[in-house]
Write a protein that holds these residues in place. Sequence first.
Motif, mmCIF file in Angstrom:
data_model
loop_
_atom_site.group_PDB
_atom_site.id
_atom_site.type_symbol
_atom_site.label_atom_id
_atom_site.label_comp_id
_atom_site.label_asym_id
_atom_site.label_seq_id
_atom_site.Cartn_x
_atom_site.Cartn_y
_atom_site.Cartn_z
ATOM 1 N N LEU A 1 -5.860 1.043 4.587
ATOM 2 C CA LEU A 1 -7.012 1.890 4.886
ATOM 3 C C LEU A 1 -7.648 1.499 6.223
ATOM 4 O O LEU A 1 -7.907 2.351 7.086
ATOM 5 N N VAL B 1 -7.693 3.808 9.725
ATOM 6 C CA VAL B 1 -8.933 4.179 10.418
ATOM 7 C C VAL B 1 -8.898 3.680 11.857
ATOM 8 O O VAL B 1 -9.298 4.382 12.790
ATOM 9 N N LEU B 2 -8.372 2.481 12.058
ATOM 10 C CA LEU B 2 -8.389 1.874 13.399
ATOM 11 C C LEU B 2 -7.393 2.514 14.356
ATOM 12 O O LEU B 2 -7.590 2.475 15.574
ATOM 13 N N GLY C 1 -6.390 5.736 13.947
ATOM 14 C CA GLY C 1 -6.575 7.183 13.957
ATOM 15 C C GLY C 1 -5.559 7.936 13.116
ATOM 16 O O GLY C 1 -5.302 9.109 13.385
ATOM 17 N N ILE D 1 -5.399 9.807 10.316
ATOM 18 C CA ILE D 1 -6.372 10.462 9.447
ATOM 19 C C ILE D 1 -5.716 11.621 8.729
ATOM 20 O O ILE D 1 -5.052 12.421 9.397
ATOM 21 N N PRO D 2 -5.859 11.810 7.436
ATOM 22 C CA PRO D 2 -6.523 10.901 6.496
ATOM 23 C C PRO D 2 -5.661 9.682 6.201
ATOM 24 O O PRO D 2 -4.437 9.782 6.223
ATOM 25 N N PRO D 3 -6.277 8.533 5.949
ATOM 26 C CA PRO D 3 -5.515 7.327 5.621
ATOM 27 C C PRO D 3 -4.653 7.544 4.377
ATOM 28 O O PRO D 3 -5.075 8.228 3.446
ATOM 29 N N ALA E 1 -4.186 5.607 2.120
ATOM 30 C CA ALA E 1 -4.856 5.010 0.966
ATOM 31 C C ALA E 1 -5.643 6.031 0.149
ATOM 32 O O ALA E 1 -5.922 5.814 -1.027
ATOM 33 N N ILE E 2 -6.030 7.130 0.778
ATOM 34 C CA ILE E 2 -6.755 8.154 0.022
ATOM 35 C C ILE E 2 -5.953 9.456 -0.068
ATOM 36 O O ILE E 2 -6.388 10.395 -0.730
ATOM 37 N N VAL F 1 -0.880 2.620 19.984
ATOM 38 C CA VAL F 1 -2.165 1.990 20.261
ATOM 39 C C VAL F 1 -2.024 0.790 21.199
ATOM 40 O O VAL F 1 -3.022 0.160 21.541
ATOM 41 N N VAL G 1 -1.290 -5.124 21.702
ATOM 42 C CA VAL G 1 -2.349 -5.985 21.165
ATOM 43 C C VAL G 1 -2.936 -5.381 19.893
ATOM 44 O O VAL G 1 -3.053 -6.056 18.855
ATOM 45 N N ALA G 2 -3.287 -4.107 19.968
ATOM 46 C CA ALA G 2 -3.875 -3.450 18.796
ATOM 47 C C ALA G 2 -2.869 -3.375 17.651
ATOM 48 O O ALA G 2 -3.244 -3.494 16.478
ATOM 49 N N PHE H 1 -2.900 -6.606 15.874
ATOM 50 C CA PHE H 1 -4.133 -6.675 15.082
ATOM 51 C C PHE H 1 -4.009 -5.885 13.790
ATOM 52 O O PHE H 1 -4.292 -6.411 12.706
ATOM 53 N N VAL H 2 -3.605 -4.640 13.893
ATOM 54 C CA VAL H 2 -3.575 -3.815 12.679
ATOM 55 C C VAL H 2 -2.449 -4.253 11.752
ATOM 56 O O VAL H 2 -2.558 -4.087 10.527
ATOM 57 N N VAL I 1 -9.606 -8.802 1.784
ATOM 58 C CA VAL I 1 -10.958 -8.843 2.362
ATOM 59 C C VAL I 1 -11.851 -7.806 1.690
ATOM 60 O O VAL I 1 -12.980 -8.107 1.284
#
Lengths: 212, 212, 212
Positions: free
Chosen positions: C50, C54-55, C57, C59-61, C63-64, C118, C121-122, C125-126, C136
Amino acid sequence: MLPELPFEPVMELVGIFVGALSGGLAAVRKRFDLFGVLVLAWAAGLGGGLMRDVLIGAIPPVAIADWRFIVTALAGGVAMYFFHPRLVRARRTIAVLDAGALALFAVVGTVKGLQFDVGVVAAVFVGTITGVGGGVLRDLLTAEVPAVLHHRELYAVPALVGAASTALLWGTGVLTSVTAALVVAVVFVLRLLAMRFHLNAPGPWEGFRRAV
Amino acid sequence: MLPELPFEPVMELVGIFVGALSGGLAAVRKRFDLFGVLVLAWAAGLGGGLMRDVLIGAIPPVAIADWRFIVTALAGGVAMYFFHPRLVRARRTIAVLDAGALALFAVVGTVKGLQFDVGVVAAVFVGTITGVGGGVLRDLLTAEVPAVLHHRELYAVPALVGAASTALLWGTGVLTSVTAALVVAVVFVLRLLAMRFHLNAPGPWEGFRRAV
Amino acid sequence: MLPELPFEPVMELVGIFVGALSGGLAAVRKRFDLFGVLVLAWAAGLGGGLMRDVLIGAIPPVAIADWRFIVTALAGGVAMYFFHPRLVRARRTIAVLDAGALALFAVVGTVKGLQFDVGVVAAVFVGTITGVGGGVLRDLLTAEVPAVLHHRELYAVPALVGAASTALLWGTGVLTSVTAALVVAVVFVLRLLAMRFHLNAPGPWEGFRRAV
């Protein structure tokens, strides 16, 4: 074309105001200052819509862009800041209004998800989140476990029923302002019944032995 | 065309570093390991920008995409990990630098919101969030109530004043690098005054009787 | 063209299920009701994806939006709700499966970030967030400090290594389903070694004097 609910704008502002009261109350109880009360009122009144808009890509979210919504939420915070002893005594009235807000937000949120073409499953998710997300954000910001996760009476389930019903009506091509209003009414009554009769989700499972 | 602040890149890195120090300190106090210190430093230094970018649709957020920002935040974490006894003694200096970072972030964040064409209201919101969001994320990740909600001295209010002033200048067509720098200076001084004279938002309201 | 991992769909569902078990367990321990258990299972199983979506883009994730993922996560919650005494005894097995999920998610998440263009680096991260984000979110929703920040044994570091390796392979043009599977295996083994030999990130720094 997706339907507009009759009186939707007014009802939405009422819903935001009522949500904001719950945030303001949480802040008052934590003895936050006025600024903290306003932030919590904003978070509780508009947090559900904020999550929805981020998840469906409705950028910028109305929670930070629509001044009417923001002013309404802040007004709820101001009211709670000054009048909390009186408002706490009116908690039954507020709970009934909150049930109405939950019902409306679930339906309106689902419709917005469908408008943004995220698919049925995601629309049901964001509809439910629109209903319960404000309370979750309120609780996170006060370092509490979200009440919706261990609530005594059904809260998210009526929202979920409303979101799923809305998506179902849309999927079968009969979602109109009349049927949507009907769903709002059903969710509202469901939530009131849950409060009245203390309907709960099944509690911690005590094991098959004891249960049989 | 929106203005660039003079020295903005350097000042932004300083702001991120100072924010990261506050995150690293929170992690050290919770006795996190090195990894936890770095995450908290990142969260506190870049969390405000992260929230802003998600809310205005600046994807991917610079907080996860710009290695200069990330390295700066991690450097703040490393510094706090090794030198926290010394840095804690320098807390007055750090608080002054933090006031500068708050001022800069509020203005820069608002400008970025305007650049992404989210409207004036949303730009003010994300400007303020750019200033205070890092501290909020830091506190959420350490399971604390965000300090900004019950802070002794005005913190978010100067950021809000800065964001609103920036948007106002932009709306009236006189936002230049000079006027923007002026706003940064005003917010900086406001925050210093709040610290120096212990200016608070109004605390919990004790009822009209007592107040009159 | 970015590679598909062999058996990726099945392995991803296993990973989600295992993550959901950890969320369900946290909820059972807090004595949440069935609804709370399901929400925590969803959050722990799909929260990392999720945040990633979101990070970047997306959309929709998923997860939903992806009912197969959602049903799998809820199944993990239901399993934990009814069988937690038995599942808790199987915690070693679950920890091994969780190591596999961590490895897979880190690689898959990085690849998805690269697919969404992205930047390296990104993407790293993701990828890391895909691996650790579910835990988390689970911890935030139960008002706990995220375990990953003060974990006894390396958890995020293997994920980070996996994400960085994936991005490196991609950057040098040799990311194929074979090399990607190799990275998954390496991360899996790293995490198992960390558990077996209690490898930790450096703990709180006790000052230079004592360390020398």
